[in-house]
Motif scaffolding. Structure first.
Motif, mmCIF file in Angstrom:
data_model
loop_
_atom_site.group_PDB
_atom_site.id
_atom_site.type_symbol
_atom_site.label_atom_id
_atom_site.label_comp_id
_atom_site.label_asym_id
_atom_site.label_seq_id
_atom_site.Cartn_x
_atom_site.Cartn_y
_atom_site.Cartn_z
ATOM 1 N N ASP A 1 28.983 25.072 -30.301
ATOM 2 C CA ASP A 1 27.624 24.542 -30.113
ATOM 3 C C ASP A 1 27.656 23.159 -29.481
ATOM 4 O O ASP A 1 26.760 22.339 -29.710
ATOM 5 N N GLY A 2 28.667 22.886 -28.689
ATOM 6 C CA GLY A 2 28.791 21.576 -28.070
ATOM 7 C C GLY A 2 27.916 21.423 -26.843
ATOM 8 O O GLY A 2 27.033 22.247 -26.568
ATOM 9 N N PRO A 3 28.169 20.378 -26.044
ATOM 10 C CA PRO A 3 27.318 20.104 -24.878
ATOM 11 C C PRO A 3 27.575 21.054 -23.713
ATOM 12 O O PRO A 3 26.786 21.088 -22.768
ATOM 13 N N GLY A 4 28.668 21.830 -23.741
ATOM 14 C CA GLY A 4 28.962 22.715 -22.620
ATOM 15 C C GLY A 4 29.566 21.967 -21.444
ATOM 16 O O GLY A 4 29.879 20.777 -21.526
ATOM 17 N N ILE A 5 29.726 22.670 -20.346
ATOM 18 C CA ILE A 5 30.306 22.099 -19.125
ATOM 19 C C ILE A 5 29.355 22.378 -17.974
ATOM 20 O O ILE A 5 28.934 23.525 -17.794
ATOM 21 N N GLY B 1 28.922 22.962 -11.975
ATOM 22 C CA GLY B 1 29.687 22.452 -10.846
ATOM 23 C C GLY B 1 31.039 21.876 -11.223
ATOM 24 O O GLY B 1 31.853 21.589 -10.342
ATOM 25 N N GLU B 2 31.313 21.705 -12.516
ATOM 26 C CA GLU B 2 32.568 21.104 -12.944
ATOM 27 C C GLU B 2 33.502 22.100 -13.629
ATOM 28 O O GLU B 2 34.591 21.716 -14.060
ATOM 29 N N ARG B 3 33.111 23.366 -13.724
ATOM 30 C CA ARG B 3 33.938 24.321 -14.475
ATOM 31 C C ARG B 3 35.281 24.562 -13.798
ATOM 32 O O ARG B 3 36.317 24.636 -14.462
ATOM 33 N N PHE C 1 45.145 17.553 -16.081
ATOM 34 C CA PHE C 1 44.775 16.140 -16.246
ATOM 35 C C PHE C 1 43.318 15.868 -15.885
ATOM 36 O O PHE C 1 42.965 14.764 -15.490
ATOM 37 N N VAL C 2 42.448 16.864 -16.005
ATOM 38 C CA VAL C 2 41.005 16.677 -15.832
ATOM 39 C C VAL C 2 40.362 16.884 -17.190
ATOM 40 O O VAL C 2 40.522 17.947 -17.807
ATOM 41 N N ARG C 3 39.624 15.845 -17.689
ATOM 42 C CA ARG C 3 39.026 15.911 -19.015
ATOM 43 C C ARG C 3 37.515 15.996 -18.900
ATOM 44 O O ARG C 3 36.904 15.531 -17.940
ATOM 45 N N GLY C 4 36.938 16.596 -19.950
ATOM 46 C CA GLY C 4 35.487 16.669 -19.988
ATOM 47 C C GLY C 4 34.847 15.347 -20.335
ATOM 48 O O GLY C 4 33.659 15.152 -20.104
ATOM 49 N N THR D 1 23.092 29.546 -24.397
ATOM 50 C CA THR D 1 21.705 29.106 -24.524
ATOM 51 C C THR D 1 21.354 29.028 -26.019
ATOM 52 O O THR D 1 21.614 29.963 -26.773
ATOM 53 N N PRO D 2 20.788 27.923 -26.503
ATOM 54 C CA PRO D 2 20.300 26.757 -25.733
ATOM 55 C C PRO D 2 21.389 25.726 -25.437
ATOM 56 O O PRO D 2 21.251 24.903 -24.547
ATOM 57 N N ARG D 3 22.515 25.753 -26.190
ATOM 58 C CA ARG D 3 23.589 24.813 -25.932
ATOM 59 C C ARG D 3 24.883 25.440 -26.418
ATOM 60 O O ARG D 3 24.905 26.389 -27.195
ATOM 61 N N GLY D 4 25.958 24.895 -25.942
ATOM 62 C CA GLY D 4 27.257 25.405 -26.360
ATOM 63 C C GLY D 4 28.032 25.971 -25.178
ATOM 64 O O GLY D 4 27.514 26.121 -24.064
ATOM 65 N N LEU D 5 29.290 26.272 -25.445
ATOM 66 C CA LEU D 5 30.190 26.807 -24.419
ATOM 67 C C LEU D 5 30.879 28.043 -24.979
ATOM 68 O O LEU D 5 31.213 28.106 -26.168
ATOM 69 N N SER D 6 31.079 29.013 -24.107
ATOM 70 C CA SER D 6 31.796 30.232 -24.476
ATOM 71 C C SER D 6 32.992 30.378 -23.546
ATOM 72 O O SER D 6 32.833 30.452 -22.331
#
Length: 474
Positions: free
Chosen positions: A386-390, A393-395, A402-405, A441-446
């Motif tokens: 349930d985090g902010p997601g990505i 355009g940055e996925r 060495f690329v961090r969110g 939806t509404p937030r989070g990442l899978s």
């Protein structure tokens, strides 16, 4: 046999354009040859006098004329007809059978195709007798000598071609052209496949090397252009593998050599009297040591070594083990859905990939929900949070090393080094799988790992497939 075929191929054009042109010309020549053969096989004689149908029609016409004429006019009419149609051997007949005729000759002549044509042309009953006799000589004319008696009493003998071929039918013509089309199509498909087979092998080798860095034999024969591309690709593969090996060795050497000075610095930091300075120094050393460990892990797990042996792994057990390990340290990690499915994998690498995904979900989303579902092509492991997601355009960039969110933060406060997802991607691709990221939806990442299934456990409970977004929303 193969050497002979290679010698024959060497006689032809070596370029793609030349082989395609040869294929087209060969198909046209074969089509014309088959069509010509069928035409000469099925056609009847061109000469009207030798044409079975024409001969039968002419005899039937003369017979009708004699039957309708008066008895006094019949001899002159028959003589004129014999003079105009010499190949038919039209003569007067006294009604007597041949002296040497066999008793069953009448039965045989009734079934002759030419006699049937003659009767069809006359359109009324005819008495026809076989006048060929029982003996044959080399000088005897080729044909059927028959005696004909009409219902009006007219008698004549005639020689018709001894051709027992039935008349050409429309079905034979259709079959001929269908057979011609099938033969030409099969030849063209075989030749085209032989022409494009080196291209297919070249594409397969390039695809395998591009995804899993495995080496597949390149085609050594085929068109000149394909051979040239194969050699260029082989040289490129050697250079790429050399660059990757050099980079791996350099990164491994640097990471390994940094451990010794970090250890010495840690020992010296213990003698710093200032508590704040000592704690800050130890924290910096911990970050440096973490970076070294992450780099070594990326070299070890992220390069997908080919020497690792794949075994049958119960994916549900691996997922449950990872969830239990995180739950033991107080993280909000639970398995929402699972089913027992076997996959071919290296257990340590597969567990490391799932651990990295769950660690990211706990770190940025506060918790993780894991599920194992069956798909059309295999099995899928999904880690949701349930985090902010990505941002979309940055996925792709997030999968790079060495690329961090949390790029807005510096290394002093960063909790990772941007190698987690890149390691997961490398491990998944080495198992011929696929990693996909999508926002919920509404937030989070899978984060979803799809892998080919090896076999299903007999008697395993079958859980219905649920859409990840629906499950997460619930």
């Amino acid at each position: 046999m193969r050497a002979r075929w290679n010698r024959l191929r060497a006689l032809g054009p070596s370029s793609v354009a030349g082989q395609i042109a040869l294929l087209i010309v060969a198909a046209v020549v074969v089509a014309h040859a088959l069509a010509t053969l069928a035409f000469f096989t099925l056609r009847e004689p061109w000469r009207p006098d030798d044409h079975p149908g024409v001969a039968a029609t002419r005899i039937a016409t003369v017979t009708r004329l004699l039957d309708g004429a008066s008895p006094a006019d019949r001899p002159a009419l028959l003589a004129n007809a014999a003079r105009m149609l010499p190949t038919l051997r039209l003569e007067a007949w006294d009604g007597k059978p041949a002296d040497t005729a066999a008793p069953e000759a009448g039965d045989r002549i009734s079934d002759h195709p030419m006699v049937q044509r003659l009767r069809d042309g006359f359109a009324r009953p005819l008495a026809i007798t076989d006048l060929r006799g029982g003996s044959r000589t080399a000088e005897a004319p080729v044909g059927v000598k028959v005696g004909i008696e009409t219902p009006g009493g007219a008698r004549l003998s005639a020689l018709v071609p001894d051709d027992d071929r039935p008349p050409m039918r429309q079905g034979a013509i259709i079959f001929t052209f269908v057979f011609l089309a099938v033969v030409v199509s099969v030849i063209s498909l075989y030749a085209t496949r032989a022409l494009t087979a080196p291209l297919a092998r070249l594409a397969e080798a390039a695809d395998v090397f591009g995804t899993r860095m495995n080496l597949v034999d390149l085609p050594e024969n085929g068109p000149r252009e394909v051979v040239a591309v194969s050699r260029a690709l082989d040289r490129m593969r050697a250079r790429v593998r050399r660059l990757i090996d050099d980079r791996t060795q350099m990164l491994a050497a640097i990471s390994h050599d940094l451990r010794t000075p970090i250890t010495r610095l840690r020992l010296r930091a213990e003698f710093i009297e200032d508590e704040h300075a000592r704690s800050m120094t130890l924290r910096d050393l911990d970050q440096m040591n973490g970076l070294v460990e992450a780099a070594l892990s990326f070299v070890r797990d992220g390069q997908a070594p080919e020497g690792g042996v794949k075994t049958l792994v119960d994916l549900a057990s691996v997922v449950q083990t990872v969830a239990d390990e995180f739950a033991d340290i107080g993280a909000d990690v639970r398995v929402a859905e699972t089913r027992h499915v076997l996959v071919q994998a290296r257990p340590d690498e597969l567990q490391r990939a799932i651990v990295n995904l769950v660690d990211n979900a706990v770190k940025y989303g506060g918790g993780a929900r894991l599920s194992v579902t069956q798909t059309e092509r295999g099995v899928a492991v999904e880690v949701s949070d349930d985090g902010p997601g990505i941002p979309e355009g940055e996925r792709d960039a997030m999968l790079q090393p060495f690329v961090r969110g949390d790029r807005a933060r510096n290394l002093d406060t960063a909790s990772g080094f941007g190698l987690g997802l890149s390691i997961v991607l490398a491990i998944v691709e080495s198992h011929e799988g696929r990693l996909t990221l999508r926002n919920r939806t509404p937030r989070g990442l899978s984060a979803r790992i799809e892998m080919p299934r090896a076999a299903a456990v007999a008697g395993a409970p079958a859980s219905p497939a649920v859409d990840p977004g629906t499950r997460a929303a619930a």
